[in-house]
Scaffold this motif. Structure first.
Motif, PDB file in Angstrom:
ATOM      1  N   ILE A   1     127.720  96.428 116.394  1.00  0.00           N
ATOM      2  CA  ILE A   1     127.049  95.554 117.531  1.00  0.00           C
ATOM      3  C   ILE A   1     128.061  94.963 118.164  1.00  0.00           C
ATOM      4  CG2 ILE A   1     124.976  95.594 116.282  1.00  0.00           C
ATOM      5  CD1 ILE A   1     125.432  92.667 116.009  1.00  0.00           C
ATOM      6  N   THR A   2     127.833  94.657 119.417  1.00  0.00           N
ATOM      7  CA  THR A   2     128.740  93.665 120.597  1.00  0.00           C
ATOM      8  C   THR A   2     128.071  92.686 120.726  1.00  0.00           C
ATOM      9  OG1 THR A   2     129.899  95.866 121.307  1.00  0.00           O
ATOM     10  CG2 THR A   2     129.822  93.810 122.503  1.00  0.00           C
ATOM     11  N   VAL A   3     128.655  91.357 120.539  1.00  0.00           N
ATOM     12  CA  VAL A   3     128.299  90.021 120.496  1.00  0.00           C
ATOM     13  C   VAL A   3     129.071  89.466 121.767  1.00  0.00           C
ATOM     14  CG1 VAL A   3     127.030  90.072 118.486  1.00  0.00           C
ATOM     15  CG2 VAL A   3     129.457  89.078 118.693  1.00  0.00           C
ATOM     16  N   GLY A   4     128.195  88.642 122.626  1.00  0.00           N
ATOM     17  CA  GLY A   4     129.137  87.921 123.576  1.00  0.00           C
ATOM     18  C   GLY A   4     128.445  86.452 123.798  1.00  0.00           C
ATOM     19  N   SER A   5     127.970  86.114 122.411  1.00  0.00           N
ATOM     20  CA  SER A   5     127.501  84.552 122.731  1.00  0.00           C
ATOM     21  C   SER A   5     127.613  83.951 121.406  1.00  0.00           C
ATOM     22  CB  SER A   5     126.122  84.397 123.061  1.00  0.00           C
ATOM     23  OG  SER A   5     125.235  85.095 122.464  1.00  0.00           O
ATOM     24  N   THR A   6     127.831  82.515 121.326  1.00  0.00           N
ATOM     25  CA  THR A   6     127.895  81.932 120.077  1.00  0.00           C
ATOM     26  C   THR A   6     126.575  82.008 119.114  1.00  0.00           C
ATOM     27  OG1 THR A   6     129.349  80.151 120.900  1.00  0.00           O
ATOM     28  CG2 THR A   6     127.929  79.359 118.997  1.00  0.00           C
ATOM     29  N   GLY A   7     126.930  82.118 117.919  1.00  0.00           N
ATOM     30  CA  GLY A   7     125.871  82.291 116.904  1.00  0.00           C
ATOM     31  C   GLY A   7     126.200  82.796 115.506  1.00  0.00           C
ATOM     32  N   THR A   8     125.164  82.878 114.719  1.00  0.00           N
ATOM     33  CA  THR A   8     125.515  83.219 113.230  1.00  0.00           C
ATOM     34  C   THR A   8     124.879  84.968 113.117  1.00  0.00           C
ATOM     35  OG1 THR A   8     125.356  81.158 112.274  1.00  0.00           O
ATOM     36  CG2 THR A   8     125.002  83.049 110.846  1.00  0.00           C
ATOM     37  N   TYR A   9     125.667  85.621 113.015  1.00  0.00           N
ATOM     38  CA  TYR A   9     125.294  87.202 112.970  1.00  0.00           C
ATOM     39  C   TYR A   9     125.315  87.589 111.494  1.00  0.00           C
ATOM     40  CZ  TYR A   9     125.980  86.687 117.850  1.00  0.00           C
ATOM     41  OH  TYR A   9     125.826  86.275 119.120  1.00  0.00           O
ATOM     42  N   TYR A  10     124.386  88.337 111.089  1.00  0.00           N
ATOM     43  CA  TYR A  10     124.469  89.241 109.693  1.00  0.00           C
ATOM     44  C   TYR A  10     123.844  90.170 109.640  1.00  0.00           C
ATOM     45  CZ  TYR A  10     119.640  87.918 109.353  1.00  0.00           C
ATOM     46  OH  TYR A  10     118.124  87.738 109.512  1.00  0.00           O
ATOM     47  N   VAL A  11     124.225  91.326 108.810  1.00  0.00           N
ATOM     48  CA  VAL A  11     123.855  92.441 108.663  1.00  0.00           C
ATOM     49  C   VAL A  11     123.592  92.955 107.076  1.00  0.00           C
ATOM     50  CG1 VAL A  11     126.140  93.526 108.259  1.00  0.00           C
ATOM     51  CG2 VAL A  11     124.416  95.024 109.207  1.00  0.00           C
ATOM     52  N   THR A  12     122.416  93.688 106.965  1.00  0.00           N
ATOM     53  CA  THR A  12     121.948  94.271 105.633  1.00  0.00           C
ATOM     54  C   THR A  12     122.225  95.720 105.826  1.00  0.00           C
ATOM     55  OG1 THR A  12     120.395  92.525 105.212  1.00  0.00           O
ATOM     56  CG2 THR A  12     120.357  94.367 103.950  1.00  0.00           C
ATOM     57  N   VAL A  13     123.325  96.113 104.607  1.00  0.00           N
ATOM     58  CA  VAL A  13     123.427  97.585 104.594  1.00  0.00           C
ATOM     59  C   VAL A  13     122.883  98.260 103.389  1.00  0.00           C
ATOM     60  CG1 VAL A  13     125.157  99.086 104.806  1.00  0.00           C
ATOM     61  CG2 VAL A  13     125.636  97.001 105.941  1.00  0.00           C
ATOM     62  N   THR A  14     122.114  99.180 103.744  1.00  0.00           N
ATOM     63  CA  THR A  14     121.327 100.103 102.540  1.00  0.00           C
ATOM     64  C   THR A  14     121.773 101.488 102.351  1.00  0.00           C
ATOM     65  OG1 THR A  14     119.316  98.708 103.049  1.00  0.00           O
ATOM     66  CG2 THR A  14     118.978 100.665 101.666  1.00  0.00           C
ATOM     67  N   ASP A  15     122.238 101.574 101.047  1.00  0.00           N
ATOM     68  CA  ASP A  15     122.541 103.022 100.771  1.00  0.00           C
ATOM     69  C   ASP A  15     121.313 103.955 100.691  1.00  0.00           C
ATOM     70  OD1 ASP A  15     123.376 105.530  99.138  1.00  0.00           O
ATOM     71  OD2 ASP A  15     125.244 104.379  98.685  1.00  0.00           O
ATOM     72  N   THR A  16     121.574 105.094 101.619  1.00  0.00           N
ATOM     73  CA  THR A  16     120.052 105.699 101.748  1.00  0.00           C
ATOM     74  C   THR A  16     120.050 106.599 100.603  1.00  0.00           C
ATOM     75  OG1 THR A  16     121.583 107.507 102.911  1.00  0.00           O
ATOM     76  CG2 THR A  16     120.508 106.004 104.222  1.00  0.00           C
ATOM     77  N   ALA A  17     121.146 106.856  99.671  1.00  0.00           N
ATOM     78  CA  ALA A  17     120.830 107.606  98.400  1.00  0.00           C
ATOM     79  C   ALA A  17     120.503 106.866  97.463  1.00  0.00           C
ATOM     80  CB  ALA A  17     122.198 108.337  98.061  1.00  0.00           C
ATOM     81  N   THR A  18     121.017 105.560  96.999  1.00  0.00           N
ATOM     82  CA  THR A  18     120.671 104.919  95.787  1.00  0.00           C
ATOM     83  C   THR A  18     119.873 103.751  96.278  1.00  0.00           C
ATOM     84  OG1 THR A  18     122.486 103.548  96.389  1.00  0.00           O
ATOM     85  CG2 THR A  18     122.813 105.359  94.962  1.00  0.00           C
ATOM     86  N   THR A  19     119.455 103.130  97.476  1.00  0.00           N
ATOM     87  CA  THR A  19     118.577 102.110  98.077  1.00  0.00           C
ATOM     88  C   THR A  19     119.319 100.840  97.702  1.00  0.00           C
ATOM     89  OG1 THR A  19     117.245 101.767  96.069  1.00  0.00           O
ATOM     90  CG2 THR A  19     116.546 103.467  97.680  1.00  0.00           C
ATOM     91  N   CYS A  20     120.611 101.059  97.142  1.00  0.00           N
ATOM     92  CA  CYS A  20     121.341  99.503  96.813  1.00  0.00           C
ATOM     93  C   CYS A  20     121.644  99.118  98.001  1.00  0.00           C
ATOM     94  CB  CYS A  20     122.567 100.046  95.892  1.00  0.00           C
ATOM     95  SG  CYS A  20     122.193 100.404  94.208  1.00  0.00           S
ATOM     96  N   PHE A  21     121.587  97.786  98.305  1.00  0.00           N
ATOM     97  CA  PHE A  21     121.885  97.175  99.536  1.00  0.00           C
ATOM     98  C   PHE A  21     123.055  95.824  99.244  1.00  0.00           C
ATOM     99  CE2 PHE A  21     118.135  95.128  97.914  1.00  0.00           C
ATOM    100  CZ  PHE A  21     118.226  94.018  98.142  1.00  0.00           C
ATOM    101  N   ALA A  22     123.614  95.607 100.459  1.00  0.00           N
ATOM    102  CA  ALA A  22     124.392  94.429 100.431  1.00  0.00           C
ATOM    103  C   ALA A  22     124.486  93.805 102.076  1.00  0.00           C
ATOM    104  CB  ALA A  22     125.802  94.612  99.797  1.00  0.00           C
ATOM    105  N   GLY A  23     124.813  92.558 102.081  1.00  0.00           N
ATOM    106  CA  GLY A  23     124.973  91.951 103.428  1.00  0.00           C
ATOM    107  C   GLY A  23     126.150  91.165 103.599  1.00  0.00           C
ATOM    108  N   ASP A  24     126.480  90.712 104.850  1.00  0.00           N
ATOM    109  CA  ASP A  24     127.390  89.627 105.149  1.00  0.00           C
ATOM    110  C   ASP A  24     127.071  88.900 106.295  1.00  0.00           C
ATOM    111  OD1 ASP A  24     129.863  88.387 104.437  1.00  0.00           O
ATOM    112  OD2 ASP A  24     130.895  89.797 105.627  1.00  0.00           O
ATOM    113  N   THR A  25     127.646  87.809 106.490  1.00  0.00           N
ATOM    114  CA  THR A  25     127.420  86.840 107.750  1.00  0.00           C
ATOM    115  C   THR A  25     128.662  86.483 108.068  1.00  0.00           C
ATOM    116  OG1 THR A  25     125.385  86.036 106.730  1.00  0.00           O
ATOM    117  CG2 THR A  25     126.388  84.838 108.495  1.00  0.00           C
ATOM    118  N   ILE A  26     128.543  86.349 109.353  1.00  0.00           N
ATOM    119  CA  ILE A  26     129.648  85.551 110.251  1.00  0.00           C
ATOM    120  C   ILE A  26     129.455  84.665 111.457  1.00  0.00           C
ATOM    121  CG2 ILE A  26     129.999  87.831 111.939  1.00  0.00           C
ATOM    122  CD1 ILE A  26     132.892  87.605 112.135  1.00  0.00           C
ATOM    123  N   MET A  27     130.094  83.641 111.513  1.00  0.00           N
ATOM    124  CA  MET A  27     129.795  82.731 112.646  1.00  0.00           C
ATOM    125  C   MET A  27     130.849  83.149 113.783  1.00  0.00           C
ATOM    126  SD  MET A  27     128.350  79.990 114.023  1.00  0.00           S
ATOM    127  CE  MET A  27     127.480  79.094 112.857  1.00  0.00           C
TER     128      MET A  27
END
Length: 336
Positions: free
Chosen positions: A191-217
């Protein structure tokens, strides 16, 4: 006289009475030889496999002499532990799984060397449990396989501050067979961001359904606005002109290496200024080209006269003249 012939008689020996565990069996042997065998269930093999409580006997007959003999044995059966560790398990990294043996007067021995009824683990591998009845000594074993699938490796990077003049910043999730869910509701890998904020993403493996996330300010700092104006032409007699950077908590660096907010310019040339925010470090620049035209050099000296006229002369050159008397010639005669 009389002849007495003693014919050989079989000597079957099924052994002493025995006790086995319910998950075991014992092989009874009617003894080897040229014999016929008859067991209690009318089977006729030399051996018999016993695995339930009961009395077992065999009649052994010598096929040559016809002589017979029999033996019997009592087999007792103690109950062995009965349990299951369940189906093999598949989990995602970071998940703990509990495996448990049966409840009772038992001794436990895991392949991990633990001796508790239950273990907790998150490590992939095969887990064996041996359970022994502490009263009758009977044992049983079961095995379960634990598979641990990796979670996606998600790293948006360290928190960051950027200047508004730099534009937007791109945040990237990992590439792969993944599904993405951003705090912005986007479902793309990046994604492309152009303003101040806290951004996070959750990523899910389509084969195993295992997931993890991360956050950035992401912090956007306003860049200075440097505006020296349009390129300009002016006459030297109207100069110098003042070039000015924006007012604020800024540091200035002009093309002549001066560091004031303003610069006095009276010669032709290209002038530029770098303006740096002393707090955020954000920077902006601007450039202006000045063209300075030489103004005519006009000198009229004060003079005194005794009733005679005075001639005043302007500079020679391709000039237009305008005297205070409304005359338009290079010279003007003044009479008193």
């Amino acid at each position: 006289s009389i002849f007495i012939f003693v014919l050989p008689t079989p000597a079957p020996n099924l052994g002493p009475d025995s006790i086995i565990c319910s998950n075991q069996s014992i092989v009874l042997d009617g003894s080897a030889g040229n014999y016929n065998y008859l067991w209690q269930d009318l089977s006729t093999s030399q051996t018999y496999t016993a695995n339930i409580l009961g009395t077992y006997y065999v009649l052994v007959t010598d096929t040559t002499s016809g002589c017979s003999a029999s033996d019997s044995v009592l087999i007792g059966v103690n109950a062995a532990p009965s349990f299951s560790l369940g189906s093999d398990v598949v989990v995602c990294a970071g998940t703990q799984v509990s495996f448990s043996g049966p409840v009772g007067q038992y001794a436990y021995l895991w392949s991990t060397t633990d001796s508790t009824m239950s273990i907790l683990t998150g490590t992939a591998g095969s887990y064996d449990l041996s359970v022994t009845d502490s009263i009758n000594g009977c044992s049983a074993m079961d095995t379960v396989m634990l598979t641990v699938n990796p979670n996606p490796a998600v790293a948006l990077g360290a928190d960051t501050a950027i200047c508004s003049a730099a534009g937007s910043i791109m945040l990237n999730g990992p590439a792969g067979n993944f599904e993405y869910m951003w705090s912005t509701s986007d479902t793309t890998q990046s994604i492309t961001v152009g303003s101040t904020g806290t951004y996070y993403v959750t990523v899910t493996d389509t084969a195993t359904t295992c997931f993890a996330g991360d956050t950035i300010m992401v912090v956007y700092n306003a860049s200075p606005v440097a505006a020296l104006g349009s390129d300009s032409t002016f006459c030297s007699g109207n100069g110098p002109i003042t070039l000015s950077g924006p007012a604020g908590s800024y540091m200035y660096l002009w093309s002549d290496a001066s560091t004031n907010m303003t610069l006095m310019a009276n010669t032709s040339g290209t002038y530029y200024v770098d303006v740096t925010d002393s707090i955020s470090g954000c920077m902006a620049s601007d450039t202006i080209v000045l063209n300075v035209l030489a103004s005519p050099a006009v000198t009229l000296n004060d003079t005194s006269t005794c009733g005679a006229g005075v001639t005043l002369t302007g500079p020679a050159g391709p000039y237009d003249y305008m005297w205070s008397t409304s005359a338009t010639t290079q010279t003007e005669n003044i009479t008193v």
